[in-house]
Design an enzyme around this catalytic site. Structure first.
Site, mmCIF file in Angstrom:
data_model
loop_
_atom_site.group_PDB
_atom_site.id
_atom_site.type_symbol
_atom_site.label_atom_id
_atom_site.label_comp_id
_atom_site.label_asym_id
_atom_site.label_seq_id
_atom_site.Cartn_x
_atom_site.Cartn_y
_atom_site.Cartn_z
ATOM 1 N N HIS A 16 -85.622 -5.216 50.791
ATOM 2 C CA HIS A 16 -84.794 -4.294 50.784
ATOM 3 C C HIS A 16 -84.297 -3.829 49.377
ATOM 4 O O HIS A 16 -83.302 -3.076 49.253
ATOM 5 C CB HIS A 16 -83.987 -4.415 51.940
ATOM 6 C CG HIS A 16 -84.241 -4.184 53.135
ATOM 7 N ND1 HIS A 16 -83.324 -4.428 54.321
ATOM 8 C CD2 HIS A 16 -85.608 -4.225 53.676
ATOM 9 C CE1 HIS A 16 -84.204 -4.322 55.248
ATOM 10 N NE2 HIS A 16 -85.455 -4.258 55.105
ATOM 11 N N ASP A 32 -85.518 -8.810 53.820
ATOM 12 C CA ASP A 32 -84.083 -8.255 53.594
ATOM 13 C C ASP A 32 -84.045 -8.129 51.977
ATOM 14 O O ASP A 32 -84.872 -8.001 51.320
ATOM 15 C CB ASP A 32 -83.113 -9.052 54.385
ATOM 16 C CG ASP A 32 -82.209 -8.052 54.940
ATOM 17 O OD1 ASP A 32 -81.553 -7.504 54.186
ATOM 18 O OD2 ASP A 32 -82.202 -8.021 56.395
#
Length: 396
Positions: A242, A219
Site C-alpha cells: 500500500h 499492507d
C-alpha cells in the site's frame, strides 16, 4: 548523514565490531548453553528468556547469540532496563508457533531498553498464514488482537541491521514511545493474501531512521501514527503493498502531531499508493505538518501522490469533515508511471483546508489505460514549480 548525529552510532558500531572480533570483550550468551535446540520443533522460549536475563543483569556489553539452526519460540517479552548494551545476534532462524495466537499482541517484545543492536543476517519467521483469516477487524467488531513479530516499547538508541522478517501474523515491526532508532538493510516480506502486515509502524516516536531496505507486503510498507516526529526514510524499495502512509489520523482525541517527516531517494513498484496522508472523517482535531517527499520513482502505482481526508475503510462514515489540519507538505522530483488516470489526488478537508502544499518537478505518465494523467484537488492551497505533468490543480 543525519543518523550519525541522532543516535550514538559509534557505540553501536563498536558493539557490532565486538561480535566478530577475536578479542571481543562483550560477554556472549549462547542460547544453546541455556538448553535451546535448533531443530525447528523444540519450544525455546525459556532458553531465550534465561539468556536475556543473564545478559540484562550482566555489567558491560553483552551478546545474545542465536546460532545456526531453526529455533521455535513462543510469545516473549524481553524487558529492561539492563546494566549494559545488548547485541541480539541472529545467525539462524527464529520461528513463531504455527497457530493463530489470538488475543496476543506480540511475538517478541523489547521494552524499557537503552542501547540495543539486532543484527546477524538471520530470519524472523512469523508463520502468519495460520492467523491471516482471523484478521477481520474491518467487518468483525469482536475481532481479537494478533501478534506483531517484533515490538519495541519505550526503547531508545537501537539499531536493527541486516535481518529479514517473513510472514508476520500482524505488523512486522511496531515502535511505541521510542527514540533514536535506526532500521538499516532490513528485508520484510509477506504474500498478497496477508492482511494488515505493515512492514514498520510507529507512534509517539522521535528520531527514527529507516534506510536501504526492501519491503514487500500486502499492507503499508511503512506507516506513521500520531506522535511521529523527525522521521527520516531513505533508500526504500517498496512494493507490492500500500505504499508509505501517514495515518490514518483523527480517530482518537488529543492525538499528538505528525511532523518533520522526510522521505527521499526511494522506489515504489506495483503499489496501491506511493506517498499517502490519510485522515478519518469525521475526526477529532489533529495536525500534520512539515512533510517532504523528494526524489521518488514510481512504477505502475495506482495513486502516486494522494492526500485523503475522507478516509473511511468501513464505508459507513457520516458526511462530516475531518478536523485534522495538514500544512507545509512538499512533493519534489516525483517521476514515473501511474496505473490510474488521476496521478495526483489531493482531497483535503473543507473544515480545515490544506495549506502550503508544494508541487515541484512532477512528471507522472499514465500507463496502460490509454489516457493522459490528470490531477484532482479539493480544499488544497499551495504552489507549483518547474515541470508539472499532470498539470497542477492547487488553489493559490
Amino acid at each position: 548523514m543525519e543518523r550519525r548525529f541522532a543516535i550514538p552510532a559509534l557505540s553501536l558500531l563498536m558493539l557490532m565490531s565486538a561480535l566478530t572480533s577475536n578479542q571481543a570483550q562483550a560477554r556472549v550468551f549462547d542460547i544453546n548453553d541455556f538448553g535451546a535446540v535448533g531443530d525447528g520443533k523444540t519450544d525455546n522460549s525459556k532458553a531465550l528468556s534465561d539468556a536475556w536475563n543473564g545478559a540484562c543483569h550482566s555489567e558491560g556489553n553483552s551478546v545474545i547469540l542465536i546460532p545456526s539452526g531453526t529455533y521455535l519460540l513462543g510469545p516473549l517479552r524481553l524487558i529492561g532496563p539492563c546494566n549494559g548494551r545488548i547485541a541480539f545476534q541472529i545467525k539462524g532462524s527464529l520461528k513463531a508457533f504455527d497457530s493463530p495466537q489470538l488475543g496476543i499482541d506480540h511475538w517478541i517484545t523489547f521494552r524499557y531498553i537503552d542501547g540495543l543492536l539486532i543484527t546477524g543476517g538471520g530470519l524472523l519467521d512469523g508463520q502468519g498464514s495460520a492467523s491471516w483469516q482471523h484478521n477481520d477487524c474491518q467487518k468483525n467488531k469482536d475481532c481479537q488482537e494478533l501478534p506483531v513479530t517484533m515490538r519495541f516499547d519505550f526503547v531508545s538508541n537501537a539499531w536493527i541491521h541486516h535481518v529479514t522478517s517473513l510472514n508476520s501474523k500482524n505488523f512486522h515491526f511496531n515502535l511505541f514511545s521510542c527514540q533514536n532508532i535506526t532500521f538499516e538493510q532490513v528485508n520484510i516480506t509477506a504474500p498478497g493474501e496477508s492482511p494488515n502486515t505493515d512492514g514498520i509502524h510507529m507512534a509517539l516516536s522521535t528520531n527514527i531512521f529507516i534506510q536501504d531496505s526492501a519491503i514487500a507486503t500486502r499492507d503499508d510498507c511503512i506507516s506513521l501514527g500520531p506522535g511521529s516526529e523527525n522521521i527520516h526514510i531513505t533508500g526504500i524499495a517498496c512494493g507490492p503493498g500500500h505504499g508509505i502512509s501517514i495515518g490514518s489520523l483523527g480517530g482518537s482525541p488529543n492525538e499528538q502531531p505528525v511532523t518533520k517527516v522526510f522521505l527521499r531517494n526511494s522506489n515504489f513498484t506495483g503499489t496501491m499508493n506511493a506517498m499517502r496522508i490519510k485522515t478519518k472523517a469525521p475526526s477529532y482535531q489533529g495536525v500534520v505538518s512539515d512533510i517532504t517527499f523528494q526524489d521518488i520513482i514510481v512504477e505502475h502505482v495506482d495513486n502516486p501522490i494522494i492526500i485523503d481526508q475522507q478516509y473511511c475503510p468501513s464505508k459507513k462514515c457520516s458526511p462530516q469533515s475531518s478536523q485534522v489540519k495538514i500544512s507545509n507538505v512538499k512533493f519534489i522530483n516525483i517521476r514515473g508511471t501511474s496505473s490510474s488516470l488521476v496521478a495526483v489526488n489531493i482531497n483535503c478537508s473543507p473544515a480545515v483546508p490544506c495549506t502550503g502544499i508544494e508541487l515541484r518537478d512532477i512528471n507522472l505518465e499514465c500507463d496502460g489505460s490509454g489516457g493522459k494523467a490528470s490531477s484532482a484537488c479539493a480544499n488544497a492551497k499551495g504552489a507549483a514549480y518547474g515541470t508539472q505533468n499532470p498539470p497542477p490543480c492547487l488553489e493559490k
